[in-house]
Write an enzyme that holds these catalytic residues in place. Structure first.
Site, PDB file in Angstrom:
ATOM      1  CB  CYS A   7      -4.751  -6.935  -7.392  1.00 35.91           C
ATOM      2  SG  CYS A   7      -3.562  -7.374  -6.105  1.00 35.91           S
ATOM      3  NE  ARG A  13      -7.920  -9.068  -6.527  1.00 33.93           N
ATOM      4  CZ  ARG A  13      -8.610  -7.976  -6.750  1.00 33.93           C
ATOM      5  NH1 ARG A  13      -9.544  -7.979  -7.677  1.00 33.93           N
ATOM      6  NH2 ARG A  13      -8.372  -6.871  -6.055  1.00 33.93           N
ATOM      7  CG  ASP A 124     -10.731  -8.214  -3.130  1.00 31.29           C
ATOM      8  OD1 ASP A 124     -10.067  -9.098  -2.567  1.00 31.29           O
ATOM      9  OD2 ASP A 124     -10.789  -7.032  -2.743  1.00 31.29           O
TER      10      ASP A 124
HETATM   11  P1  4NP Z   1      -5.799  -8.094  -3.542  1.00 36.55           P
HETATM   12  O1  4NP Z   1      -6.815  -8.336  -2.341  1.00 36.55           O
HETATM   13  O2  4NP Z   1      -6.169  -6.757  -4.157  1.00 36.55           O
HETATM   14  O3  4NP Z   1      -6.100  -9.236  -4.470  1.00 36.55           O
HETATM   15  O4  4NP Z   1      -4.411  -8.117  -2.970  1.00 36.55           O
HETATM   16  C1  4NP Z   1      -7.011  -7.408  -1.313  1.00 36.55           C
HETATM   17  C2  4NP Z   1      -6.131  -7.335  -0.270  1.00 36.55           C
HETATM   18  C3  4NP Z   1      -6.346  -6.445   0.755  1.00 36.55           C
HETATM   19  C4  4NP Z   1      -7.454  -5.620   0.731  1.00 36.55           C
HETATM   20  C5  4NP Z   1      -8.331  -5.689  -0.328  1.00 36.55           C
HETATM   21  C6  4NP Z   1      -8.103  -6.582  -1.359  1.00 36.55           C
HETATM   22  N1  4NP Z   1      -7.683  -4.718   1.801  1.00 36.55           N
HETATM   23  O5  4NP Z   1      -8.730  -4.047   1.785  1.00 36.55           O
HETATM   24  O6  4NP Z   1      -6.859  -4.604   2.720  1.00 36.55           O
END
Ligand code: 4NP
Length: 154
Positions: A7, A13, A124
Site C-alpha cells: 500500500c 492496509r 485508504d
Molecule cells: P496505508 O495508509 O497506505 O494503507 O498504510 C496510509 C498511511 C499513511 C498515509 C497515507 C495512507 N500518509 O499519507 O501518511
C-alpha cells in the site's frame, strides 16, 4: 508461495492484509506453505508500527498486527516474492514503474481475488473515521479467502 502486500504507507492496509492472510491461512489451510510480508511505496512511516486504529480494529477480529514495522518496497522484492498484491491502482502503478516487463507479471490488485465483491480497490482509511478500518478488514478478509482458495486449487 511468497506474497508481498503493498500500500502507500505500510501502516494501514498492507499490514492488515499481512496479518489477516497469515492468520486465516494457518487456520483454514495449514498445508499451504506461505511466506507473507508487506511494504509501502512511500517512505513516510518507515520503522513505525501499524496505525493504532488499525491495530485496534484488527485486534478485535483476532489479528495481532502490533509486532509489524513499516518498510518501503525495494527492488530486491521483485526476486524475493512470487506475487506483489497492490491495495489500489495508484499502488499498482507505483510498483509497475519500478518493474521490468517480466517482473510486472507478478503484480496484481489484491481485490482481484474477491471478484464477487465487485470492488477493485481497498480504499485508504487514513484520513477517515473508524468505519474505514472495518471496511478495509472486510475487504481484506474476503480477498484473503479468495487467494487461499486459488492457491489450494493450483
Ligand atoms: P496505508 O495508509 O497506505 O494503507 O498504510 C496510509 C498511511 C499513511 C498515509 C497515507 C495512507 N500518509 O499519507 O501518511
Amino acid at each position: 508461495m511468497r506474497i508481498l502486500f503493498v500500500c502507500l504507507g505500510n501502516i494501514c492496509r498492507s499490514p492488515a492484509a499481512e496479518g489477516v492472510l497469515r492468520t486465516l491461512a494457518a487456520r483454514e489451510a495449514p498445508d499451504l506453505v506461505l511466506a507473507v510480508d508487506s511494504a509501502g511505496t512511500g517512505n513516510y512511516h518507515i520503522g513505525e508500527p501499524p496505525d493504532p486504529r488499525m491495530i485496534r480494529a484488527a485486534g478485535q477480529r483476532g489479528y495481532d498486527l502490533s509486532v509489524l514495522r513499516a518498510r518501503q518496497i525495494e527492488h530486491a522484492d521483485f526476486s524475493r516474492f512470487d506475487l506483489m498484491l497492490a491495495m489500489d491502482r495508484q499502488n499498482q502503478s507505483d510498483i509497475l514503474e519500478r518493474a521490468s516487463s517480466v517482473q510486472s507479471q507478478q503484480v496484481r490488485l489484491f481485490m482481484e481475488y474477491a471478484p464477487e465483491i465487485g470492488v477493485p480497490e481497498v480504499p485508504d482509511p487514513y484520513y477517515g473515521g473508524p468505519e474505514g478500518f472495518e471496511r478495509v478488514l472486510d475487504l481484506v478478509e474476503a480477498a484473503s479467502r479468495g487467494l487461499i482458495a486459488r492457491l489450494q486449487s493450483s
